[in-house]
Each structure stands twice: as C-alpha cells, then as structure tokens.
Scaffold this active site. Structure first.
Site, PDB file in Angstrom:
ATOM      1  N   LEU A  64      -8.041 -33.348  10.423  1.00 42.26           N
ATOM      2  CA  LEU A  64      -7.297 -32.282   9.743  1.00 42.26           C
ATOM      3  C   LEU A  64      -6.291 -31.632  10.703  1.00 42.26           C
ATOM      4  O   LEU A  64      -6.400 -31.793  11.914  1.00 42.26           O
ATOM      5  CB  LEU A  64      -8.282 -31.242   9.210  1.00 42.26           C
ATOM      6  CG  LEU A  64      -9.354 -31.809   8.262  1.00 42.26           C
ATOM      7  CD1 LEU A  64     -10.359 -30.722   7.876  1.00 42.26           C
ATOM      8  CD2 LEU A  64      -8.721 -32.402   7.014  1.00 42.26           C
ATOM      9  N   PRO A  65      -5.324 -30.877  10.156  1.00 38.69           N
ATOM     10  CA  PRO A  65      -4.261 -30.356  11.032  1.00 38.69           C
ATOM     11  C   PRO A  65      -4.727 -29.373  12.117  1.00 38.69           C
ATOM     12  O   PRO A  65      -4.420 -29.570  13.282  1.00 38.69           O
ATOM     13  CB  PRO A  65      -3.297 -29.679  10.051  1.00 38.69           C
ATOM     14  CG  PRO A  65      -3.565 -30.317   8.725  1.00 38.69           C
ATOM     15  CD  PRO A  65      -5.032 -30.656   8.732  1.00 38.69           C
ATOM     16  N   THR A  98      -7.214 -32.043  16.389  1.00 39.22           N
ATOM     17  CA  THR A  98      -7.003 -31.277  17.623  1.00 39.22           C
ATOM     18  C   THR A  98      -7.069 -29.804  17.250  1.00 39.22           C
ATOM     19  O   THR A  98      -6.195 -29.299  16.535  1.00 39.22           O
ATOM     20  CB  THR A  98      -5.623 -31.587  18.243  1.00 39.22           C
ATOM     21  OG1 THR A  98      -5.532 -32.986  18.479  1.00 39.22           O
ATOM     22  CG2 THR A  98      -5.448 -30.842  19.551  1.00 39.22           C
ATOM     23  N   LYS A 173      -7.910 -32.692  25.533  1.00 35.12           N
ATOM     24  CA  LYS A 173      -6.782 -33.020  24.647  1.00 35.12           C
ATOM     25  C   LYS A 173      -5.605 -32.043  24.823  1.00 35.12           C
ATOM     26  O   LYS A 173      -4.446 -32.466  24.858  1.00 35.12           O
ATOM     27  CB  LYS A 173      -7.278 -33.012  23.193  1.00 35.12           C
ATOM     28  CG  LYS A 173      -6.217 -33.164  22.135  1.00 35.12           C
ATOM     29  CD  LYS A 173      -5.527 -34.509  22.167  1.00 35.12           C
ATOM     30  CE  LYS A 173      -4.382 -34.544  21.160  1.00 35.12           C
ATOM     31  NZ  LYS A 173      -3.550 -35.721  21.320  1.00 35.12           N
ATOM     32  N   LYS A 248       1.472 -26.168  17.710  1.00 36.56           N
ATOM     33  CA  LYS A 248       0.078 -25.703  17.638  1.00 36.56           C
ATOM     34  C   LYS A 248      -0.666 -26.030  18.932  1.00 36.56           C
ATOM     35  O   LYS A 248      -1.344 -25.180  19.508  1.00 36.56           O
ATOM     36  CB  LYS A 248      -0.616 -26.381  16.441  1.00 36.56           C
ATOM     37  CG  LYS A 248      -2.129 -26.225  16.430  1.00 36.56           C
ATOM     38  CD  LYS A 248      -2.807 -27.322  15.623  1.00 36.56           C
ATOM     39  CE  LYS A 248      -2.507 -28.690  16.135  1.00 36.56           C
ATOM     40  NZ  LYS A 248      -3.479 -29.729  15.961  1.00 36.56           N
TER      41      LYS A 248
HETATM   42  P1  NAD Z   1      -0.996 -34.801   8.925  1.00 41.33           P
HETATM   43  O1  NAD Z   1      -0.428 -33.480   8.597  1.00 41.33           O
HETATM   44  O2  NAD Z   1      -0.176 -36.044   8.759  1.00 41.33           O
HETATM   45  O3  NAD Z   1      -2.385 -35.036   8.114  1.00 41.33           O
HETATM   46  C1  NAD Z   1      -3.343 -34.049   7.898  1.00 41.33           C
HETATM   47  C2  NAD Z   1      -3.939 -34.311   6.508  1.00 41.33           C
HETATM   48  O4  NAD Z   1      -5.037 -33.407   6.309  1.00 41.33           O
HETATM   49  C3  NAD Z   1      -2.951 -34.093   5.374  1.00 41.33           C
HETATM   50  O5  NAD Z   1      -2.820 -35.261   4.602  1.00 41.33           O
HETATM   51  C4  NAD Z   1      -3.559 -32.935   4.591  1.00 41.33           C
HETATM   52  O6  NAD Z   1      -3.349 -33.038   3.179  1.00 41.33           O
HETATM   53  C5  NAD Z   1      -5.033 -33.095   4.921  1.00 41.33           C
HETATM   54  N1  NAD Z   1      -5.876 -31.911   4.709  1.00 41.33           N
HETATM   55  C6  NAD Z   1      -5.665 -30.639   5.123  1.00 41.33           C
HETATM   56  N2  NAD Z   1      -6.693 -29.853   4.757  1.00 41.33           N
HETATM   57  C7  NAD Z   1      -7.570 -30.658   4.074  1.00 41.33           C
HETATM   58  C8  NAD Z   1      -8.823 -30.430   3.458  1.00 41.33           C
HETATM   59  N3  NAD Z   1      -9.408 -29.228   3.446  1.00 41.33           N
HETATM   60  N4  NAD Z   1      -9.430 -31.469   2.852  1.00 41.33           N
HETATM   61  C9  NAD Z   1      -8.864 -32.701   2.853  1.00 41.33           C
HETATM   62  N5  NAD Z   1      -7.682 -32.975   3.421  1.00 41.33           N
HETATM   63  C10 NAD Z   1      -7.034 -31.964   4.038  1.00 41.33           C
HETATM   64  O7  NAD Z   1      -1.506 -34.669  10.447  1.00 41.33           O
HETATM   65  P2  NAD Z   1      -1.795 -35.865  11.487  1.00 41.33           P
HETATM   66  O8  NAD Z   1      -0.529 -36.185  12.193  1.00 41.33           O
HETATM   67  O9  NAD Z   1      -2.583 -36.924  10.823  1.00 41.33           O
HETATM   68  O10 NAD Z   1      -2.714 -35.070  12.532  1.00 41.33           O
HETATM   69  C11 NAD Z   1      -4.069 -34.734  12.263  1.00 41.33           C
HETATM   70  C12 NAD Z   1      -4.676 -34.147  13.527  1.00 41.33           C
HETATM   71  O11 NAD Z   1      -4.567 -35.107  14.583  1.00 41.33           O
HETATM   72  C13 NAD Z   1      -3.961 -32.884  14.036  1.00 41.33           C
HETATM   73  O12 NAD Z   1      -4.914 -31.991  14.552  1.00 41.33           O
HETATM   74  C14 NAD Z   1      -3.038 -33.421  15.119  1.00 41.33           C
HETATM   75  O13 NAD Z   1      -2.753 -32.414  16.084  1.00 41.33           O
HETATM   76  C15 NAD Z   1      -3.873 -34.546  15.680  1.00 41.33           C
HETATM   77  N6  NAD Z   1      -3.122 -35.643  16.311  1.00 41.33           N
HETATM   78  C16 NAD Z   1      -2.001 -36.163  15.734  1.00 41.33           C
HETATM   79  C17 NAD Z   1      -1.325 -37.217  16.357  1.00 41.33           C
HETATM   80  C18 NAD Z   1      -0.079 -37.818  15.772  1.00 41.33           C
HETATM   81  O14 NAD Z   1       0.595 -38.594  16.486  1.00 41.33           O
HETATM   82  N7  NAD Z   1       0.269 -37.539  14.523  1.00 41.33           N
HETATM   83  C19 NAD Z   1      -1.816 -37.747  17.559  1.00 41.33           C
HETATM   84  C20 NAD Z   1      -2.984 -37.226  18.093  1.00 41.33           C
HETATM   85  C21 NAD Z   1      -3.632 -36.166  17.467  1.00 41.33           C
END
Ligand code: NAD
Length: 297
Positions: A64-65, A98, A173, A248
């Site tokens: 999740l975000p 994260t 992280k 964030k």
């Molecule tokens: P994203 O915004 O693409 O995806 C997050 C998903 O969570 C969305 O589809 C949203 O609808 C869903 N969501 C939110 N609340 C929810 C709930 N209560 N129930 C079900 N679904 C819910 O984000 P992302 O890029 O996939 O990143 C996710 C996490 O991973 C973050 O914490 C980010 O910091 C971390 N991260 C991202 C990357 C990257 O390259 N994108 C790399 C490493 C870590």
C-alpha cells in the site's frame, strides 16, 4: 500456498502475478477496479473485499502507499474494525509497503496479541525489479517469521536481508531511498549541465556510468528520455515510482533524522526539491521527472 495480496499498484500488481505464476493460490484485492482488472486478465482471482481476500489465507501480503493506509487497513479507522479482526491465528502477514517504522511496530504489536506473525518487508528494485522478480527485500521481524516468509519472498525477489527487529526493514529502506532521492537529483543536474554545454545526454550518461559518478540511475533508470528504453523517462514518466511516494519517503527520513538528532542536510534539501516539483504539478509522475526542475527550457 493460499495467499491474500492487497494493493495491486505499480509494484503490488507484478509481485502478486509472480506468486500466481509460481503456482500459489492468490486472492488479490485493490480498491481500484482498473488495478484489479489488470490482474484478472492474467488469471489471478480477485476478491470482493480485503476481508474476503484473507478468508482461509495462510499468508497475507500488503503493498500500500503510506503509513495511514496500512494502519487503517489492519487496525481500522472511523470506528470501523480493521482486517486483523478477520485474520486467523497463526497467519503470516508480510507488509511490503514503505511506511514509518513506528507504524510497523504498532501493527505488529496488535498482530502479535492475536497470535498473528507480522514482518515489515519493504522492497527496492523499482517496477522493473517487481516484474522480473528480482526485488531486494529488507526485513524487520523475528527470524522464525522471516523463514516462514522466505519461500514467498524468493518468488518476488533476488536478495533478502534480515535488517533486525520489526521496523528495522523500514529504517533500512528510508536510508536507501534518501540516498536514491539525492542521487537522482545529482544525476539530473549533471546531465542538464552537460546538455547546457552541447553534450549528447546519451553519450554523457554512458561516460558517467563507466566513471566514478556511476550509479543506479545511470545503470537502469536514466532521468533523460530515450536513454533507457524501459525507464519511466522514456514513457512520459508514467508508472514507476511516483514523485509523491519519493516525497513521502524523504519525509519519513527527515522525521527519523529529527527523532535521532541525525544530520541529513542533503536529504532535507532533496525533500524540498521534490516538494517543489510536486507542487508544480508533477506529483503523479515518476520521480525521475525531477530532471525538469534543473533542465533548461
Ligand atoms: P501505487 O500507488 O501504484 O499502488 C498502491 C495501490 O494500493 C493502489 O492501486 C491503491 O488503489 C491501493 N490501495 C490503497 N489503499 C488500499 C486499501 N485500503 N485496500 C486495497 N488497496 C488499496 O504504489 P506503488 O508504486 O505500487 O507503491 C506501493 C508501495 O511500495 C509504496 O509504499 C511505495 O513507497 C513502495 N515502493 C514503490 C516502488 C516503485 O518503484 N513504485 C519501489 C519500492 C517501494
């Protein structure tokens, strides 16, 4: 293994798909219908809710975000009970989002009180790593819980590190992402400076990649369009790791620096730069779009 996977965004989608392809019985859920539809098209079972997804699951993975999403999901919000009330004793919860280490510890404590194992397992490697199954996992939690999780983590990642107790994965992280945020700004500045002097950004990038300035952005994630075909920069900065997610993480690093009286001047400056970039309307673009802040024209 029966796995509930919640959060099917840029990272969670491909991670859940890798578990599905490895033969696990995945029940996936996301609040976003397009995110669910994308996985359904690949043959992954979509649950009607998070509560439905965890029914009978031996392991639950969340991607999740931010902190408040994880806390609200597991512990509840606005007087509504959280998912923990629906999770059977003995279940393993792996949170790969994260978030703040303190939130991981709060959720872990509540989980433990119910006989549920919880580890924080944030990742590095970007969307490319999530698709290829080559992510790096930074795990915080009991060694026994990590061993339970290891066979699943191995299907999504290439490197698994035990950083320490619950929350330690998150601390590792944010140290990594503070460095990443800084080096993306630095890489962007260097490319922009070269271009202002008439250098070809591709040629300059290759020179720096093979020289002492070489780094992950120059290897795989160049902020200038057209250098790396699969990098977000070459796709209009779509997908990838959003500027607001980087903002964030840099905020989490600064909160931590304040709490531990650490000196992180470049981390603080990087946060200010990404904040200005987000305010200029680029929050939803990949963080490498920060090159627009320093590029002429
Ligand atoms: P994203 O915004 O693409 O995806 C997050 C998903 O969570 C969305 O589809 C949203 O609808 C869903 N969501 C939110 N609340 C929810 C709930 N209560 N129930 C079900 N679904 C819910 O984000 P992302 O890029 O996939 O990143 C996710 C996490 O991973 C973050 O914490 C980010 O910091 C971390 N991260 C991202 C990357 C990257 O390259 N994108 C790399 C490493 C870590």
């Amino acid at each position: 293994m029966k796995i509930a996977f919640i959060g099917l965004g840029n990272m969670g989608g491909p991670m859940a798909l890798n578990l599905h392809k490895a033969g696990h019985e995945v029940q996936a859920f996301d609040l976003s219908k397009p995110a669910c539809d994308k996985l359904a098209a690949e043959g992954v079972a979509i649950a009607a809710s998070a509560t439905a997804a965890v029914q009978g699951a031996e392991a639950i993975i969340t991607m999740l975000p931010a902190s408040h999403h994880v806390e609200a999901l597991f512990l509840g919000s606005n007087g509504q009970s959280g998912l923990l009330a629906h999770i059977a004793k003995g279940t393993l919860v792996i949170d790969s989002s994260t978030i703040a280490a303190a939130t991981s510890q709060k959720v872990a404590q509540a989980a433990q009180a119910q006989g549920v194992d919880f580890i924080d397992a944030p990742v590095s490697g970007g969307t490319g790593g999530a698709i290829a199954g080559t992510l790096t996992f930074m795990v915080g939690g009991a060694a026994a819980a990590l061993e339970r999780a290891r066979p699943l983590l191995e299907k999504m990642g290439a490197s698994i590190f035990h950083a320490g107790a619950v929350g330690a994965g998150q601390t590792a992280k944010i140290c990594n992402n503070m460095l990443l945020g800084i080096l993306m700004v630095g890489t962007s500045e260097a490319i922009a400076l070269g271009m202002a002097n008439g250098l070809d950004p591709k040629v300059l990038s290759e020179i720096m990649r093979r020289s002492s300035g070489g780094n992950w952005a120059l290897e795989k994630y160049n902020p200038f369009p057209g250098v790396h075909e699969n990098a977000p920069a070459s796709k209009g900065y779509a997908g990838g790791f959003g500027t607001d997610l980087m903002l964030k993480d840099l905020g989490l690093a600064q909160e931590n620096a304040i709490a531990t009286k650490s000196s992180t001047p470049l981390g603080g400056l990087a946060r200010a730069i990404y904040a200005a970039h987000s305010m200029a309307g680029h929050g939803g673009e990949d963080f490498s779009s920060v090159i627009k802040m320093v590029q002429k024209g």
